[in-house]
Enzyme design. Structure first.
Site, PDB file in Angstrom:
ATOM      1  N   LYS A  64       8.191 -35.480  13.607  1.00  0.00           N
ATOM      2  CA  LYS A  64       6.758 -35.449  13.152  1.00  0.00           C
ATOM      3  C   LYS A  64       6.163 -36.069  12.157  1.00  0.00           C
ATOM      4  CE  LYS A  64       3.057 -32.483  12.955  1.00  0.00           C
ATOM      5  NZ  LYS A  64       2.105 -32.179  13.820  1.00  0.00           N
TER       6      LYS A  64
ATOM      7  N   LYS B  40      -1.718 -33.877   4.338  1.00  0.00           N
ATOM      8  CA  LYS B  40      -0.621 -33.026   4.270  1.00  0.00           C
ATOM      9  C   LYS B  40       0.499 -33.689   4.715  1.00  0.00           C
ATOM     10  CE  LYS B  40       1.674 -28.974   5.718  1.00  0.00           C
ATOM     11  NZ  LYS B  40       1.922 -27.836   6.475  1.00  0.00           N
TER      12      LYS B  40
HETATM   13  P1  NAD Z   1      -3.367 -21.637   9.207  1.00  0.00           P
HETATM   14  O1  NAD Z   1      -3.627 -21.434   7.612  1.00  0.00           O
HETATM   15  O2  NAD Z   1      -4.400 -21.203  10.080  1.00  0.00           O
HETATM   16  O3  NAD Z   1      -2.149 -20.237   9.346  1.00  0.00           O
HETATM   17  C1  NAD Z   1      -1.215 -19.863   8.670  1.00  0.00           C
HETATM   18  C2  NAD Z   1      -1.408 -18.504   8.556  1.00  0.00           C
HETATM   19  O4  NAD Z   1      -0.088 -17.966   7.869  1.00  0.00           O
HETATM   20  C3  NAD Z   1      -2.370 -17.772   7.942  1.00  0.00           C
HETATM   21  O5  NAD Z   1      -2.947 -16.998   8.802  1.00  0.00           O
HETATM   22  C4  NAD Z   1      -1.790 -17.418   6.531  1.00  0.00           C
HETATM   23  O6  NAD Z   1      -2.573 -15.885   6.379  1.00  0.00           O
HETATM   24  C5  NAD Z   1      -0.355 -17.067   6.972  1.00  0.00           C
HETATM   25  N1  NAD Z   1       0.670 -16.699   5.984  1.00  0.00           N
HETATM   26  C6  NAD Z   1       0.542 -17.485   4.733  1.00  0.00           C
HETATM   27  N2  NAD Z   1       1.632 -16.912   3.930  1.00  0.00           N
HETATM   28  C7  NAD Z   1       2.076 -16.143   4.613  1.00  0.00           C
HETATM   29  C8  NAD Z   1       3.378 -15.243   4.546  1.00  0.00           C
HETATM   30  N3  NAD Z   1       3.953 -15.271   3.180  1.00  0.00           N
HETATM   31  N4  NAD Z   1       3.600 -14.113   5.490  1.00  0.00           N
HETATM   32  C9  NAD Z   1       2.951 -14.257   6.564  1.00  0.00           C
HETATM   33  N5  NAD Z   1       2.018 -14.951   6.855  1.00  0.00           N
HETATM   34  C10 NAD Z   1       1.264 -15.952   6.014  1.00  0.00           C
HETATM   35  O7  NAD Z   1      -2.768 -22.852   9.681  1.00  0.00           O
HETATM   36  P2  NAD Z   1      -2.508 -23.468  11.092  1.00  0.00           P
HETATM   37  O8  NAD Z   1      -3.690 -24.164  11.466  1.00  0.00           O
HETATM   38  O9  NAD Z   1      -2.347 -22.376  11.904  1.00  0.00           O
HETATM   39  O10 NAD Z   1      -1.309 -24.327  10.693  1.00  0.00           O
HETATM   40  C11 NAD Z   1      -0.005 -23.464  10.742  1.00  0.00           C
HETATM   41  C12 NAD Z   1       1.235 -24.731  10.800  1.00  0.00           C
HETATM   42  O11 NAD Z   1       0.955 -25.699  11.774  1.00  0.00           O
HETATM   43  C13 NAD Z   1       0.860 -25.719   9.585  1.00  0.00           C
HETATM   44  O12 NAD Z   1       2.361 -25.991   8.905  1.00  0.00           O
HETATM   45  C14 NAD Z   1       0.335 -26.894   9.957  1.00  0.00           C
HETATM   46  O13 NAD Z   1       0.576 -28.019   9.313  1.00  0.00           O
HETATM   47  C15 NAD Z   1       0.718 -26.977  11.529  1.00  0.00           C
HETATM   48  N6  NAD Z   1      -0.102 -27.499  12.387  1.00  0.00           N
HETATM   49  C16 NAD Z   1      -1.259 -27.586  12.527  1.00  0.00           C
HETATM   50  C17 NAD Z   1      -1.943 -27.976  13.437  1.00  0.00           C
HETATM   51  C18 NAD Z   1      -3.357 -27.891  13.570  1.00  0.00           C
HETATM   52  O14 NAD Z   1      -4.147 -28.695  14.145  1.00  0.00           O
HETATM   53  N7  NAD Z   1      -4.078 -26.781  13.055  1.00  0.00           N
HETATM   54  C19 NAD Z   1      -1.393 -28.697  14.332  1.00  0.00           C
HETATM   55  C20 NAD Z   1      -0.057 -29.175  14.255  1.00  0.00           C
HETATM   56  C21 NAD Z   1       0.590 -28.464  13.197  1.00  0.00           C
END
Ligand code: NAD
Length: 290
Positions: free
Chosen positions: A162, A237
């Protein structure tokens, strides 16, 4: 299957919803009070993990993943699989997998590509690291949440794939944007620039599929005032993760380092926060050589 899903954010919520639609029994936990249709709410991560065949995590970063894993691993049943779909550093992915395996669990790191649209449509690409048994257990779920899953190798290989991919993506986007800005200053029409480059040796995904110039090439965030898409913040990031990995593996990645520095300036000192990562083009077009 009985699935625990931890982290129901922008990505996790639609992924969990797709598992429910496919007939799985999903119990979710998020520190924010999130409701997802058909997903039972647990009061803690450990509760969501109890009795699950597979626990999926979709969390912001490696530090949070390590904390959550320390809570859920003791609650999981021997032989169950911990599948982390977050994008995190390779070291955290490997440390969590080692702890899970020491506790008699299967462990897979399986970050995704495809963004929020892919999560909702069930068309993500999963790049997975872990044992054959772990991958085999998770694969039917990858097939529901995504359209392709590649088993890249042992623990951490999914995260490695990734961040290498996204390092190329960040570097290529910058190259494409600076070339458009140079072409502007040389009086070259952007459509002509696209017509030539997209069919010449400078072609790339950033030019051909995600063109940063509005009104040129297929629809992209540039046509929507650079609303993300893939936010510059998330690109930063991933570039930081790739530099962290390069540091710990003693790999020479000068272009990756430059791309990280440029996205850091754009997001933290300029107007890049919350904009698509292709908004590097309007950044360059306003600038001179210094
Ligand atoms: P987001 O911030 O919308 O979701 C993360 C969730 O985790 C939040 O709802 C938060 O409340 C929750 N959280 C935080 N700490 C927690 C804990 N201790 N226990 C339980 N829940 C907890 O982020 P996202 O956009 O959904 O991204 C999630 C992951 O996927 C990241 O690592 C990001 O880099 C990756 N990602 C995102 C995208 C994108 O386009 N958004 C694409 C590929 C990969």
């Amino acid at each position: 299957m009985k699935i625990g899903f931890i982290g129901l954010g922008n990505m996790g919520a639609p992924m969990a919803a797709n598992l429910v639609t496919a007939g799985h029994k999903v119990t979710g936990f998020d520190t924010m009070d999130v409701a997802v249709d058909g997903v039972a709410k647990a009061a803690s991560a450990a509760e969501a993990a109890t009795g699950a065949d597979v626990v999926i995590t979709m969390l912001p970063n490696g530090a949070i993943l390590r904390t959550v894993a320390a809570e859920v691993i003791p609650a999981m049943t021997t032989g169950a699989a911990l599948v982390d779909c977050s994008t995190v550093d390779v070291d955290s992915a490997r440390a969590v997998a080692a702890d899970a395996e020491a506790a008699g669990l299967l462990a897979v790191d399986a970050p995704v590509s495809g963004g929020i649209g892919g999560a909702a449509a069930g068309t993500l690409t999963f790049m997975a690291g872990g044992s054959d048994a772990g991958f085999a257990k998770a694969e039917p779920l990858f097939d529901i949440m995504g359209q392709k899953a590649v088993h890249c190798g042992s623990s951490g290989s999914g995260q490695a794939a990734k961040i290498c991919n996204n390092m190329i993506l960040g570097i290529t986007m910058i190259g494409t944007c600076e070339a458009f800005a140079l072409a502007d200053k040389l009086g070259l029409d952007r459509q002509k620039m696209f017509d030539v480059v997209s069919t010449s040796s400078g072609y790339s995904w950033t030019m051909n599929a995600y063109c940063p110039a509005p009104g040129v090439g297929p629809q992209s965030p540039a046509d929507n005032n650079y609303q993300p898409g893939f936010a510059a913040d998330l690109m930063l990031k991933d570039l930081r993760l790739s530099q962290q990995a390069a540091e710990s593996a003693d790999a020479d990645t000068p272009m990756g380092a430059l791309a990280q520095a440029l996205y850091a300036t754009f997001v933290e000192k300029e107007d890049g926060a919350g904009r698509d990562f292709s908004a590097m083009l309007p950044r360059f077009e306003k600038r001179g050589r210094d």
